[in-house]
Design an enzyme around this catalytic site. Structure first.
Site, PDB file in Angstrom:
ATOM      1  CB  ILE A  94      -0.983   0.026   1.198  1.00  0.00           C
ATOM      2  CG1 ILE A  94      -0.242   0.114   2.535  1.00  0.00           C
ATOM      3  CG2 ILE A  94      -1.906  -1.183   1.168  1.00  0.00           C
ATOM      4  CD1 ILE A  94      -1.181   0.264   3.746  1.00  0.00           C
ATOM      5  CG  ASP A  95      -0.214   4.505  -2.446  1.00  0.00           C
ATOM      6  OD1 ASP A  95       0.406   3.695  -3.162  1.00  0.00           O
ATOM      7  OD2 ASP A  95      -1.219   5.130  -2.820  1.00  0.00           O
ATOM      8  NE  ARG A  96       7.528   7.880   3.321  1.00  0.00           N
ATOM      9  CZ  ARG A  96       8.709   8.477   3.186  1.00  0.00           C
ATOM     10  NH1 ARG A  96       9.242   8.587   1.968  1.00  0.00           N
ATOM     11  NH2 ARG A  96       9.351   8.959   4.233  1.00  0.00           N
TER      12      ARG A  96
END
Length: 321
Positions: free
Chosen positions: A143-145
């Protein structure tokens, strides 16, 4: 010969059954000892890593018999990954919300990457390896940072393959809580827009709606409307980079706190501390439903939005006809 000098000539690897379906970036992390992850990602991006004479992406999966060529690596300056402190490592271990003999699920905080590289000294997976001392821990997905919430990590290669197969077959349902700009009109909708991934000149990944893109679908269900925003539960039916964020932008409702997509769209609500996207629920065949509560910063923002006067929860009545 030190650990960096040995990679200053062309290097070849051949894939066997033990590396089947492993990502090329993870493969190189374990083979190119002494080479920083940020350098490995740059090599891949610049076409210095080839499989069977073809350029690859970081997420390219390996097949038995693949011939991997790595161009000579020049070290203009010393790059070292920062060690993971005991405090950080233990704080990540405390965020494990589910664990059995083959699977670990962690409630990742916003602001930490899932792995090191591309200018990031270390990430979630490095921290968990340092904290647990386990020899084998691999990310099942990413998942995105800036996104918080549930991340699946395998403790066995067999579990990695099984769950990645389920992801490819769209048999794992992921639900995200998102606060988006404006009042979403429809209580329920399926956003069906093909997405194309591209790179900016600096190598940063971006995504846009494009006919040349891959089929991408996201189910949106409105939970609560406010004066300047809407709380939505979003379930991606495909696993594209930045999918929920770009689909929201495509219908005029980008996510609150998103600095990449739709940041120029007007928003008069309280100022967010981060991207308002949280991976809240996983439904995996053969496992109990796994959930992560809404983080405090998003709860605080929602409370402020409610205080501005809200249209309460819209719960559509199911029609039997």
């Amino acid at each position: 010969m030190n650990s960096t000098q040995q990679w200053q000539a062309v290097t070849w690897f051949e894939v066997d059954e033990h590396q089947l379906d492993q990502r090329i970036d993870n493969f190189l992390f374990s083979r190119l000892k002494g080479v920083p992850k940020s350098r490995i990602y740059r090599l891949i991006r610049e076409g210095q890593v080839r499989i069977n004479k073809k350029r690859v992406k970081a997420e390219t999966k390996l097949k038995i018999g693949d011939q991997i060529r790595v161009a000579p690596i020049r070290f203009e300056q010393k790059e070292e990954a920062a060690p993971v402190s005991d405090k950080v490592a233990q704080s990540l271990l405390a965020r494990v919300v589910y664990e059995d003999e083959g699977l670990m699920v962690v409630n990742k905080p916003s602001g930490i990457a899932v792995h090191g590289g591309s200018g990031v000294a270390y990430g979630l997976i490095e921290g968990l390896r340092a904290a647990s001392g386990k020899k084998y821990l691999e990310l099942i997905h990413r998942i995105d940072r800036d996104t918080s919430g549930l991340v699946m990590i395998s403790k066995k290669r067999s579990v990695l393959k099984t769950l990645q197969d389920l992801l490819r077959e769209h048999k794992i349902q992921k639900t995200y809580a998102a606060v988006v700009k404006g009042k979403v009109a429809l209580d329920k909708q399926l956003i069906d827009q093909p997405l194309h991934r591209y790179e900016l000149p600096n190598g940063e990944r971006r995504v846009r709606v494009s006919k040349e893109g891959k089929e991408s679908k996201t189910q949106w269900n409105v939970q609560e409307r406010f004066m300047h925003a809407t709380l939505v539960y979003a379930s991606p039916l495909s696993g594209r980079t930045h999918q929920i964020r770009v689909h929201g932008l495509s219908i005029g409702h980008p996510l609150v706190g998103d600095e990449k997509y739709g940041h120029e769209t007007e928003y008069r609500g309280p100022k967010p501390r981060r991207l308002c996207l949280h991976a809240m629920r996983l439904e995996i065949p053969g496992y109990p439903t796994i959930e992560a509560p809404m983080p405090e910063d998003m709860q605080s923002l929602i409370a402020q939005l409610r205080a501005q006067k809200a249209d309460k929860v819209v719960a559509p009545v199911e029609d039997d006809e």
